[in-house]
Design an enzyme around this catalytic site. Structure first.
Site, PDB file in Angstrom:
ATOM      1  N   CYS A 154     -12.988  40.625  -7.992  1.00  0.00           N
ATOM      2  CA  CYS A 154     -12.626  40.931  -6.603  1.00  0.00           C
ATOM      3  C   CYS A 154     -13.189  42.246  -6.094  1.00  0.00           C
ATOM      4  O   CYS A 154     -13.620  42.336  -4.930  1.00  0.00           O
ATOM      5  CB  CYS A 154     -11.112  40.889  -6.433  1.00  0.00           C
ATOM      6  N   HIS A 189      -5.159  43.056  -6.821  1.00  0.00           N
ATOM      7  CA  HIS A 189      -6.209  42.286  -6.149  1.00  0.00           C
ATOM      8  C   HIS A 189      -6.683  43.089  -4.945  1.00  0.00           C
ATOM      9  O   HIS A 189      -5.934  43.913  -4.407  1.00  0.00           O
ATOM     10  CB  HIS A 189      -5.638  40.934  -5.707  1.00  0.00           C
ATOM     11  N   SER A 206     -11.266  35.236  -5.560  1.00  0.00           N
ATOM     12  CA  SER A 206     -10.045  35.199  -6.345  1.00  0.00           C
ATOM     13  C   SER A 206     -10.028  33.910  -7.151  1.00  0.00           C
ATOM     14  O   SER A 206     -10.787  32.977  -6.890  1.00  0.00           O
ATOM     15  CB  SER A 206      -8.808  35.262  -5.431  1.00  0.00           C
TER      16      SER A 206
END
Length: 350
Positions: A154, A189, A206
């Site tokens: 990410c 994330h 993701s």
């Protein structure tokens, strides 16, 4: 004596509290160094710090780690490494985007390219990204990503997204980081938030489809973030913290650093309504910063690709990166400045 036991219990509780605070501080320092993803849900992963091509020790370490984290264990490593007829993997092409193409369509093309690179499931991040590097260095790294066309995680996708949208001066870009909790572990994330024509969206990658790309259709920043929060809930994750950066300069030669954490919002402490207000406050801060001319400038139309030095003075946004100046969990500025394991589609590509 009862009093002695109480005192001992209180001292122990104090030590536990201090230890927890120290752990939190270490975590924040680790994130400042760009290493926030070195442990994902309690499972460590490695970063290739030797560049490309990958050296032998890093290569062997990657396969040992694959054997530990993959459901099939060593069998999958032996099967891939011992195969002589592995299919040739197509190399994605960087989208050729015309200036006349509408921004939303260009964003879709960029997201398709990021997705075609595939998510890196090996447990070894192929490109080392230091968040403290100047923007120009990160853009050089993004260019290398397009050349090597390896699977990414990410944070790499955010850098790549910035690189591929630098020629869109009407599109504002800013980092959005999430910290969630699931089954006793914390997960992190990051995506690249975008704002075009007053509508918010995001680029990224993701394991979960609903945690990466968002078309620029959200009327407010809070609507975008709440959409991610709902997606996390569907994955049985609880959103704990959101970190929002300021807009990134469009000048690929800027020597400024990306401001990754202008606002740090503790979701539980704020509550839903205050969380929403702080998100909108951050959006307003970004608009004001751009309106006052301190935000990221747009590259001039006649800027040539072979420019080797940054245009200092007007080229980069003013930074505000000291801890004392970050806004934590709804802290107001001074008045003078305005997962359940998902094994479906599990891929290892080397």
């Amino acid at each position: 004596m009862p009093g002695g036991k109480t005192g001992g219990s209180g001292a122990a509780a104090t030590k536990r509290c201090e230890a927890s605070e120290e752990a939190t501080q270490r975590e924040e320092e680790q994130e400042d160094d760009g290493d926030e993803d070195l442990r994902d849900g309690g499972v460590p992963f490695f970063v290739n710090r030797g560049g490309l091509p990958i050296d032998e020790p890093t290569w062997e370490r990657m396969w040992r780690h694959v054997a530990k984290i993959h459901p099939e264990g060593e069998m999958v490593a032996q099967r891939i490494r011992g195969a002589t007829d592995l299919p040739k993997i197509p190399i994605p092409s960087v989208p050729a985007l015309q200036p006349s193409t509408p921004i939303p369509e260009r964003l879709e093309a960029i997201q398709r390219y990021i997705k075609e690179l595939q998510y890196n499931h090996t447990g070894t991040q192929f490109f080392e990204i230091k968040k403290s590097r100047p923007l120009t260095g990160l853009m050089d790294l993004a260019k290398e990503m397009t050349k090597e066309a390896l699977p990414i995680k990410c944070l790499e996708a955010v850098i790549l997204g910035i690189y591929l949208t630098n020629n869109m001066p009407t599109l504002e870009r800013f980092p959005i980081s999430f910290k969630t909790h699931f089954s006793g572990n914390y997960f992190r994330h990051i995506v690249l938030g975008v704002n075009f024509g007053g509508r918010y969206g995001a680029l990224g990658i993701s394991r979960r489809e609903e945690l990466m790309y968002k078309a620029p259709t959200f009327r407010t920043l809070s609507e975008l973030i709440f959409n991610y929060e709902e997606a996390y809930h569907r994955c049985w994750h609880v959103l704990k913290k959101v970190k929002l950066g300021h807009c990134v300069s469009h000048d690929p030669h800027s020597v400024e650093q990306i401001e990754w954490k202008h606002s740090i919002l503790d979701v539980e402490k704020l509550g839903h309504e205050d969380f929403r207000k702080e998100l909108e406050r951050h959006a307003r801060d970004m608009r004001l910063k751009i309106g006052k001319g301190t935000g990221p400038p747009s590259p001039t139309k006649d800027r040539k690709k072979d420019v080797s030095s940054p245009q200092r003075g007007q080229s980069s946004p003013h930074r505000r990166n000291s801890r004392g100046e970050r806004r934590l969990s709804g802290e107001k500025k001074p008045a003078e400045s305005k997962a359940m394991p998902d094994l479906n589609g599990y891929q290892i590509r080397v």
